[in-house]
Design a protein around this motif. Structure first.
Motif, PDB file in Angstrom:
ATOM      1  N   UNK A 122      -7.011  14.490  -6.904  1.00 53.98           N
ATOM      2  CA  UNK A 122      -5.848  13.870  -6.194  1.00 53.98           C
ATOM      3  C   UNK A 122      -4.626  14.537  -6.907  1.00 53.98           C
ATOM      4  N   UNK A 123      -4.598  15.211  -8.247  1.00 51.92           N
ATOM      5  CA  UNK A 123      -3.767  15.674  -9.019  1.00 51.92           C
ATOM      6  C   UNK A 123      -2.909  14.563  -9.514  1.00 51.92           C
ATOM      7  N   UNK A 124      -3.699  13.372  -9.891  1.00 47.83           N
ATOM      8  CA  UNK A 124      -2.865  12.142 -10.438  1.00 47.83           C
ATOM      9  C   UNK A 124      -3.468  12.048 -12.006  1.00 47.83           C
ATOM     10  N   UNK A 125      -2.643  11.170 -12.607  1.00 49.88           N
ATOM     11  CA  UNK A 125      -3.100  10.554 -13.883  1.00 49.88           C
ATOM     12  C   UNK A 125      -4.287   9.358 -13.412  1.00 49.88           C
ATOM     13  N   UNK A 126      -5.276   9.498 -14.746  1.00 49.20           N
ATOM     14  CA  UNK A 126      -6.159   8.653 -14.427  1.00 49.20           C
ATOM     15  C   UNK A 126      -5.673   6.996 -14.362  1.00 49.20           C
ATOM     16  N   UNK A 127      -4.570   6.720 -15.249  1.00 43.76           N
ATOM     17  CA  UNK A 127      -4.049   5.485 -14.882  1.00 43.76           C
ATOM     18  C   UNK A 127      -3.280   5.153 -13.709  1.00 43.76           C
ATOM     19  N   UNK A 128      -2.894   5.980 -12.825  1.00 44.38           N
ATOM     20  CA  UNK A 128      -2.388   5.827 -11.653  1.00 44.38           C
ATOM     21  C   UNK A 128      -3.484   5.689 -10.475  1.00 44.38           C
ATOM     22  N   UNK A 129      -4.642   6.469 -10.796  1.00 45.18           N
ATOM     23  CA  UNK A 129      -5.934   5.998  -9.876  1.00 45.18           C
ATOM     24  C   UNK A 129      -6.364   4.671 -10.460  1.00 45.18           C
ATOM     25  N   UNK A 130      -6.482   4.344 -11.367  1.00 41.71           N
ATOM     26  CA  UNK A 130      -6.826   2.981 -11.811  1.00 41.71           C
ATOM     27  C   UNK A 130      -6.081   1.922 -11.373  1.00 41.71           C
ATOM     28  N   UNK A 131      -4.814   2.255 -11.078  1.00 39.52           N
ATOM     29  CA  UNK A 131      -3.859   1.097 -10.692  1.00 39.52           C
ATOM     30  C   UNK A 131      -4.165   1.016  -9.185  1.00 39.52           C
ATOM     31  N   UNK A 132      -4.180   2.266  -8.593  1.00 40.14           N
ATOM     32  CA  UNK A 132      -4.223   2.176  -7.042  1.00 40.14           C
ATOM     33  C   UNK A 132      -5.848   1.626  -6.303  1.00 40.14           C
ATOM     34  N   UNK A 133      -6.779   1.883  -7.370  1.00 42.11           N
ATOM     35  CA  UNK A 133      -8.186   1.330  -7.021  1.00 42.11           C
ATOM     36  C   UNK A 133      -7.886  -0.231  -7.423  1.00 42.11           C
ATOM     37  N   UNK A 134      -7.233  -0.720  -8.108  1.00 43.33           N
ATOM     38  CA  UNK A 134      -7.155  -2.076  -8.379  1.00 43.33           C
ATOM     39  C   UNK A 134      -6.603  -2.821  -7.036  1.00 43.33           C
ATOM     40  N   UNK A 135      -5.244  -2.148  -6.620  1.00 43.11           N
ATOM     41  CA  UNK A 135      -4.774  -2.618  -5.617  1.00 43.11           C
ATOM     42  C   UNK A 135      -5.691  -2.449  -4.179  1.00 43.11           C
ATOM     43  N   UNK A 136      -6.366  -1.415  -4.078  1.00 39.29           N
ATOM     44  CA  UNK A 136      -7.184  -1.366  -3.024  1.00 39.29           C
ATOM     45  C   UNK A 136      -8.058  -2.368  -2.918  1.00 39.29           C
ATOM     46  N   UNK A 159       1.034  -1.192  -0.072  1.00 38.72           N
ATOM     47  CA  UNK A 159      -0.055  -0.052  -0.019  1.00 38.72           C
ATOM     48  C   UNK A 159       1.184   1.133   0.095  1.00 38.72           C
ATOM     49  N   UNK A 160       1.044   1.832  -1.145  1.00 36.94           N
ATOM     50  CA  UNK A 160       1.764   3.018  -1.266  1.00 36.94           C
ATOM     51  C   UNK A 160       1.052   4.356  -1.005  1.00 36.94           C
ATOM     52  N   UNK A 161       1.893   5.377  -1.281  1.00 41.60           N
ATOM     53  CA  UNK A 161       1.123   6.692  -0.659  1.00 41.60           C
ATOM     54  C   UNK A 161       0.026   7.036  -1.771  1.00 41.60           C
ATOM     55  N   UNK A 162       0.339   6.601  -3.058  1.00 40.95           N
ATOM     56  CA  UNK A 162      -1.021   6.984  -4.032  1.00 40.95           C
ATOM     57  C   UNK A 162      -2.171   6.054  -3.795  1.00 40.95           C
ATOM     58  N   UNK A 163      -2.046   4.983  -3.271  1.00 40.19           N
ATOM     59  CA  UNK A 163      -3.059   4.026  -3.046  1.00 40.19           C
ATOM     60  C   UNK A 163      -3.715   4.533  -1.690  1.00 40.19           C
TER      61      UNK A 163
END
Length: 329
Positions: A33-47, A7-11
């Protein structure tokens, strides 16, 4: 199952935003969050893999409390651990149910067989291991010669376990072991744990006596791997115990720092002191070597060191000067 460190800071940031803004779509959440959509999608998959996000019937994601996620994620693991514990408890109970029968059979063997022959080094070690682990009060050990590294590695854990259980140990080594690193290390280790350790010049045979009830003698004193005889007859064990006591009374406590003259005071200790006392008693080198169980060459070397240290030109003069110094008292 993911590890916690995954669980990193982005997640973490995406998770907290989902808690506060459950109705946001991915683009809106990425903008917050000021993040790219791809970063959000990866974080949501992890969560989602960790159970911290669940799909919403209306679309998107719903944040789940960490406690609920942990319960759901770890439930299979906890169930497996519980099943293993139940299996272990059942196996332990089944094995321990044999304890009473084992003790009864062992006592019957002891009563019926006064002398039991055990052949082979592996069988011997198994029997000694059993005797050591069931010993409750005392162990007397005669160990002639210089114990090998292999013998010490086998004996030391059993001796320390015995001492930790409150049993008393008396170990009698031969004088020759005092000038050998292996023997000294063994003696100092068990003595520090509470054993009493001495050395003597001549020992009749290798012998172990457990709880004054069972004596272990080698079948062949010159080949210890041949096997042992277990003696349980009370009269025979009593006789062997008296033999041990006689040898013990003739023994000398092994000093803390044996084998060298004390530089600070010049007073002989350990082997040097014993040689000096026998010199003063008029013993020749051959007799000293035999009594202390060491080589004649070793005796000659110690005598030479003592003569030099005392500034003496004869054995008589060395004895006289040692007496004047109070070294023979």
């Amino acid at each position: 199952m993911h590890d916690v460190e995954d669980i990193d800071a982005t997640a973490v940031e995406v998770y907290l935003l989902r808690v506060r803004h459950p109705a946001d779509d991915a683009e809106r959440l990425a903008a917050r969050a000021g993040l790219a959509a791809g970063d959000v999608a990866r974080a949501e998959a992890l969560l989602y893999g960790l159970g911290l996000l669940q799909p919403s019937p209306a679309g998107g994601w719903v944040a789940v409390s960490p406690e609920s996620a942990a319960d759901q994620l770890l439930a299979p693991v906890e169930a497996d651990i519980l099943a293993r514990r139940i299996t272990m408890a059942a196996a332990r109970e089944q094995l321990q149910s044999l304890s009473g029968a084992y003790v009864e059979a062992r006592s019957m063997r002891s009563a019926e067989i006064s002398i039991e022959v055990v052949e082979g080094i592996d069988n011997t070690r198994a029997v000694i291991d059993d005797l050591a682990r069931t010993c409750t009060e005392s162990l007397e050990a005669l160990i002639p010669g210089i114990p090998s590294e292999e013998a010490i590695e086998a004996a030391l854990p059993l001796d320390l376990e015995l001492l930790a259980r409150g049993a008393h140990i008396r170990t009698l080594l031969q004088h020759s072991a005092r000038s050998h690193r292996t023997g000294l290390r063994y003696a100092e280790t068990i003595r520090a744990a509470g054993a009493r350790v001495r050395s003597a010049g001549v020992l009749p045979t290798r012998m172990l006596i457990y709880d004054r009830q069972c004596a272990v003698l080698p079948l062949d004193p010159l080949h210890t791997g041949a096997g042992v005889a277990l003696v349980r007859d009370p009269s025979a064990v009593g006789f062997l115990y008296r033999v041990f006591d006689h040898c013990w009374d003739d023994g000398i406590d092994i000093p803390v720092t044996p084998g060298a003259l004390e530089a600070s005071e010049g007073v002989p200790t350990g082997l040097e002191r014993e040689v000096l006392q026998l010199m003063a008693a008029g013993k020749a080198n051959d007799a000293i070597a035999e009594q202390l169980g060491i080589s004649r060459r070793s005796v000659s070397r110690v005598v030479s060191q003592l003569m030099t240290h005392l500034g003496a030109t004869s054995r008589f003069q060395a004895g006289a000067r040692a007496a004047l110094n109070g070294w023979l008292s």
